[in-house]
Design an enzyme around this catalytic site. Structure first.
Site, PDB file in Angstrom:
ATOM      1  N   GLY A 197      17.349  47.214  37.653  1.00 46.83           N
ATOM      2  CA  GLY A 197      16.383  47.604  38.675  1.00 46.83           C
ATOM      3  C   GLY A 197      17.045  48.425  39.768  1.00 46.83           C
ATOM      4  O   GLY A 197      18.111  49.014  39.563  1.00 46.83           O
ATOM      5  N   CYS A 198      16.421  48.468  40.920  1.00 48.49           N
ATOM      6  CA  CYS A 198      16.954  49.237  42.044  1.00 48.49           C
ATOM      7  C   CYS A 198      18.409  48.850  42.306  1.00 48.49           C
ATOM      8  O   CYS A 198      18.735  47.671  42.432  1.00 48.49           O
ATOM      9  CB  CYS A 198      16.114  48.994  43.290  1.00 48.49           C
ATOM     10  SG  CYS A 198      16.749  49.823  44.772  1.00 48.49           S
ATOM     11  N   PHE A 199      19.271  49.853  42.389  1.00 46.27           N
ATOM     12  CA  PHE A 199      20.697  49.551  42.513  1.00 46.27           C
ATOM     13  C   PHE A 199      21.104  48.976  43.860  1.00 46.27           C
ATOM     14  O   PHE A 199      22.198  48.439  44.004  1.00 46.27           O
ATOM     15  CB  PHE A 199      21.570  50.758  42.183  1.00 46.27           C
ATOM     16  CG  PHE A 199      21.093  52.112  42.646  1.00 46.27           C
ATOM     17  CD1 PHE A 199      20.434  52.292  43.852  1.00 46.27           C
ATOM     18  CD2 PHE A 199      21.329  53.246  41.858  1.00 46.27           C
ATOM     19  CE1 PHE A 199      20.009  53.544  44.271  1.00 46.27           C
ATOM     20  CE2 PHE A 199      20.914  54.506  42.262  1.00 46.27           C
ATOM     21  CZ  PHE A 199      20.250  54.653  43.483  1.00 46.27           C
TER      22      PHE A 199
END
Length: 237
Positions: A67-69
Site C-alpha cells: 500500500g502507500c509507502f
C-alpha cells in the site's frame, strides 16, 4: 473575536469528525489496518523456515510493497536492526517511475519500500513477520485501506532464491494456519530495479505526524509495532 484557543478547539473537533468518518468508511468497506485482518486472537507465528542471524555485522536488503509507502516506511524505520528504509517504486520501468504517473495504476509499479538491515541483528524472516503483522493487510487485493489500484498491491520482491524460499514458505505457512480471515493476496516476485521516490515522500510520517491520513492509516501501524514487538521497537531518529 474568536480566540486562538477557540480556533484550536474547533480544528480538533473537525479533525475528530474526519477521523471518525474515515474509520466508518474503512469499516464499511472491510478495510482496516493490518491487525484487524488477523483472525480472532491468533498470533502471527515466527517463520518455520528462516535464516540464522549472521555472525558478523553487515547489510542486506529487501523490497516490500504494502500500500502507500508512507506507513510501510515508518514501520521499518522503527525496527531495531534496520539501517534505512526508503520509499520508492518497483515492478515497472525507469521512464514512468514518477508519482503522478504511477498513480494512474497503469505503469506496473507498486509503491514499495527498500529496507536495508543488519542480518546480525534481525533476520529476513523476522522482518517478514513484522510486514505481515503490522505494516499492512496482506489479504487485500490491489488495494490497501482507502487506496485502490494495482500500485497499492501487496508484494515481496525477492533478490535471490534464498529469499524466495523463505518468503514462499512463510506465505504458505500463514495460509495453512488460517491466521487471517481471508487468503493472503501477497505475491512473491523476482526483484526488479528499485526507483527511489521523490524527496517529498521520504520520511513523510515523521515530517507530517498530524495529517489526518497519517493519524488514521499509519499511526496505528507504528503503535501496533511498539505494542506487539516491544523488543524490536526503536525510536526513529
Amino acid at each position: 473575536m474568536v480566540s486562538c484557543t477557540q480556533l484550536r478547539t474547533r480544528a480538533l473537533a473537525v479533525l475528530a469528525v474526519a477521523i471518525t468518518c474515515s474509520l466508518a468508511v474503512l469499516v464499511a468497506r472491510g478495510r482496516m489496518p493490518a491487525a484487524a485482518a488477523v483472525s480472532g486472537k491468533t498470533p502471527v507465528p515466527d517463520p518455520a523456515f528462516d535464516e540464522p542471524l549472521a555472525s558478523s555485522a553487515g547489510t542486506q536488503s529487501m523490497i516490500v510493497a504494502g500500500g502507500c509507502f508512507w506507513g510501510v516506511q515508518a514501520v521499518f524505520q522503527h525496527v531495531k536492526g534496520v539501517v534505512s528504509a526508503t520509499s520508492g517504486y518497483a515492478g515497472g520501468t525507469a521512464g514512468t517511475a514518477q508519482y503522478d504517473i504511477v498513480s494512474s495504476g497503469r505503469t506496473g509499479h507498486a509503491e514499495s519500500v527498500k529496507v536495508t538491515y543488519d542480518p546480525s541483528r534481525i533476520s529476513y524472516g523476522q522482518l517478514l513477520k513484522i510486514f505481515f503483522t503490522v505494516a499492512h493487510d496482506p489479504t487485500q487485493l490491489n488495494a490497501q485501506g482507502p487506496d485502490v489500484g494495482p500500485q497499492y498491491r501487496s508484494a515481496l520482491f525477492v533478490r535471490d532464491e534464498h529469499q524466495r524460499r523463505i518468503a514462499t514458505a512463510y506465505v504458505e505457512q500463514l495460509n495453512a494456519a488460517r491466521i487471517f480471515s481471508r487468503p493472503i493476496a501477497t505475491t512473491v516476485d523476482a526483484a526488479q530495479t528499485f526507483y527511489e521516490a521523490e524527496a517529498y515522500h521520504q520520511d513523510y510520517f515523521t515530517r507530517h505526524p498530524h495529517e489526518p491520513y497519517i493519524l488514521i492509516n499509519d499511526r496505528p501501524k507504528v503503535d501496533a509495532l511498539r505494542g506487539q514487538f516491544p523488543g524490536l521497537y526503536a525510536d526513529h531518529r
